[in-house]
Every structure is written in C-alpha cells, then in structure tokens.
Design a protein around this motif. Structure first.
Motif: not given
Length: 219
Positions: A56-67, A73-74, A87-95
C-alpha cells in the motif's frame, strides 16, 4: 498523455512480485464495516490467487481527516490490520514525487482509485485496475487507461467489491501480452515527447518574438 509519463519508463526486466495498492478512504472501516469487509475479501483473494504480496502506497496523510475518514495512510493501516492473518500487506510512508513512480511502476499489478498510479503503471507497461467512485474519477481513470488501450480495466467500486476485482486482477497477471503493453507504453512516451517538443518550440518562439508596445492611453 499526462506529463507524468515522463517520470517513469518500462523496466528492462520482468515486473515485480507485488501488487501495488493506492486507495483513498472511500468507506469508513468502522461505520461501513460490511463494505470495508468486501474490499478486504477482494484484496485477500487477489493475493491468494496470484501468490503476490500487497504493497500500500499512500498519497496523503495517516491521521489528517479527509471526508471524515482519515487519509490514505490511515485507510491503508486499517486494511493491513484486517488482512493480517490472510495476506501480507506492506504499508509504505506517504509517497513523494521522487519515489512514487518507481514504487508504483515496478508492481506486477496496480489497484488504485487515484489517477497518477494508473498513469505510472501504463507508462511502465504494467497492468492496472482503476476503481471509480463517482463520474469525475471515472472519466479521469478511464482516460488514463484509454491512452494505453486498456479502458476495460476501469470499473466502478461496487462492481469491484462484488467480486470482479480479484477475478479481473488475476486474469491481468496471467495475460501473456507484455509485449503489447510495452508497445502501448512506448507509444504514450512518444506522444508525450512530441507534445513536450511542440510546447518547447512554442515557448522559444514566444521568447524570441519582438516586444509589442501597449496601446497608448485613449488610443
């Protein structure tokens, strides 16, 4: 083609052994648990049926609200937790601009509800499934896939959750048309280069044109 085609090129070797995922939080993992569970089921089935891990490659924040649902990230973190024993899912930092193209472009398959990963996958001659949630995103994602001759790889999110995501994803990975994908990606790169050359020529002409005096007052 989008200017983003200039940020990634088809890899020289075989595609990676992972599935790249970038999804915006289109549902609440707690208050829309049934819908979220369908997504988890599809990703788990896709990983199981293909033998590939998820990234998983997030585009925006882990904690900031969106909708009201938190950022990409969250959402990715919630997916990784729900998938933990399936299943194995690697979670990357914000791209970021420097790493996002390669993190997406070297995936065997990309699953995204956002536009740029679909562009990067096409530019890298990779497979992508684009998930639309409204008419605006459907038009953008369909257009990105149309450039590489794959408009049928876009689907509405409800269609994906009904079972088509895992089914279609597995079929894309099994396809033996890698040369065709490379040809489509190369054509997009050529169109992008032609566009860039044309724009540069226009700009050079504008810079060399004689200055035009503004009209006199009252004239």
């Amino acid at each position: 083609p989008d200017d983003a085609y200039g940020l990634v090129s088809p890899p020289a070797g075989d595609p990676g052994r992972r599935i790249g995922v970038r999804l915006h939080p289109f549902c609440d993992p707690v208050h829309q648990a049934t819908r979220f569970g369908l997504l988890v089921d599809q990703l788990a089935a896709l990983a199981r049926d293909t033998g590939l891990s998820l990234r998983f490659v997030p585009q925006v924040g882990f904690d900031s609200p969106a909708d009201g649902r938190g950022g990409d990230g969250g959402f990715g973190r919630a997916l990784a937790r729900a998938l933990a024993d399936r299943a194995a899912m690697e979670l990357l930092p914000i791209a970021d601009v420097a790493t996002s193209p390669s993190e997406i472009g070297d995936a065997r398959l990309v699953v995204s509800s956002r536009y740029l990963p679909v562009v990067f996958a096409g530019a890298a001659a990779g497979a992508a499934i684009a998930l639309a949630v409204d008419p605006y995103t459907e038009a953008k994602l369909h257009g990105a896939l149309q450039h590489v001759g794959r408009p049928g790889d876009a689907m509405w999110i409800d269609e994906a959750l009904s079972g088509r995501l895992a089914e279609h994803g597995a079929s894309l990975i099994e396809e033996s048309n890698r040369p065709a994908r490379r040809g489509a990606a190369a054509a997009c790169h050529r169109r992008w280069e032609d566009h860039r050359t044309a724009v540069a020529s226009i700009l050079r002409g504008a810079r060399s044109a004689p200055a035009v005096a503004p009209p006199a007052e009252g004239g």
